[in-house]
Scaffold this motif. Sequence first.
Motif, PDB file in Angstrom:
ATOM      1  N   VAL A 193       0.780  -1.217   0.202  1.00 58.92           N
ATOM      2  CA  VAL A 193       0.069  -0.054   0.030  1.00 58.92           C
ATOM      3  C   VAL A 193       0.886   1.130  -0.126  1.00 58.92           C
ATOM      4  CG1 VAL A 193      -1.698   1.362   1.357  1.00 58.92           C
ATOM      5  CG2 VAL A 193      -1.741  -1.122   1.261  1.00 58.92           C
ATOM      6  N   LEU A 194       0.756   2.012  -1.182  1.00 56.91           N
ATOM      7  CA  LEU A 194       1.605   3.249  -1.199  1.00 56.91           C
ATOM      8  C   LEU A 194       1.173   4.395  -0.155  1.00 56.91           C
ATOM      9  CD1 LEU A 194       1.838   3.633  -5.117  1.00 56.91           C
ATOM     10  CD2 LEU A 194       3.075   2.041  -3.575  1.00 56.91           C
ATOM     11  N   ARG A 195       2.181   4.633   0.462  1.00 57.65           N
ATOM     12  CA  ARG A 195       3.739   4.824   0.074  1.00 57.65           C
ATOM     13  C   ARG A 195       4.437   3.718   0.843  1.00 57.65           C
ATOM     14  NH1 ARG A 195       5.788  10.468   1.668  1.00 57.65           N
ATOM     15  NH2 ARG A 195       4.427  10.005   3.172  1.00 57.65           N
ATOM     16  N   ALA A 196       4.025   3.598   2.144  1.00 54.37           N
ATOM     17  CA  ALA A 196       5.190   3.099   3.179  1.00 54.37           C
ATOM     18  C   ALA A 196       5.053   1.641   2.978  1.00 54.37           C
ATOM     19  CB  ALA A 196       4.352   3.502   4.781  1.00 54.37           C
ATOM     20  N   GLY A 197       4.133   1.083   2.486  1.00 57.95           N
ATOM     21  CA  GLY A 197       4.417  -0.476   2.200  1.00 57.95           C
ATOM     22  C   GLY A 197       5.216  -0.783   1.267  1.00 57.95           C
TER      23      GLY A 197
END
Length: 206
Positions: free
Chosen positions: A74-78
């Motif tokens: 999942v953008l961004r942190a993924g």
Amino acid sequence: MLNILNHPLITHKLTRLRKKETNTREFRETLEELAGLMAFEITRDLPLRDITIETPMGMCNTQELAREVVLIPVLRAGLGMVNGITNLIPSARVGHIGMFRDHQTLEPQTYYSKFPDNLASATVMVLDPMLATGGSASAAISFLKEKGAKNLKLVCVVGAPEGVEKIRRDHPDVRIYLAALDEKLNEIGYIVPGLGDAGDRLFGTS
Ligand code: PRP
Ligand code: URA
């Protein structure tokens, strides 16, 4: 359906992620390493199929992975979790879903998606370091189910009880993996003690 991964190295690396003095470079490296350590546990129940191969010494009845693996950061942190897992599963295909939380309503907004075509037959792992209200993860999972995904796992680093409860309610078929279950959300929807804003810490933005 909730697995909290207890391992000294996972705890040690999570502590480094939590520390406010950890800089972007260390945060990025550590998140990747932590995701790699979590990969052992999240892949424990992957199905195998029987095959017969030939070694230099003769025939061998053995097994190999029966199903493809798809990672959906999942953008961004993924994004910070992808390499740690592909180091162990190099054949994994990677799709992307872009979501951000509206800071007023905390409701997830989807702004991008691109998935491989094998979602229905693959083990699909949704990656996001933070499971706060659970809104983003739940919306991502619903979206993936609409696109045909059936075997889904949610892999996060830190979760809040509220987020776990939402996924349990919305998607009781999805197993959740966390490195830690924290105490609560604060009044603006951040996990306490948590680690702050994962995307900002990963990419050096604010
Ligand atoms: C963060 C985090 C999750 C979401 C969790 O992303 O990476 O996707 O919030 O919150 P929730 O469980 O309440 O939905 P954010 O919206 O800050 O976007 P970013 O990664 O682009 O910074
Ligand atoms: N998103 C984050 O990055 N951190 C939180 O604590 C909650 C949502």
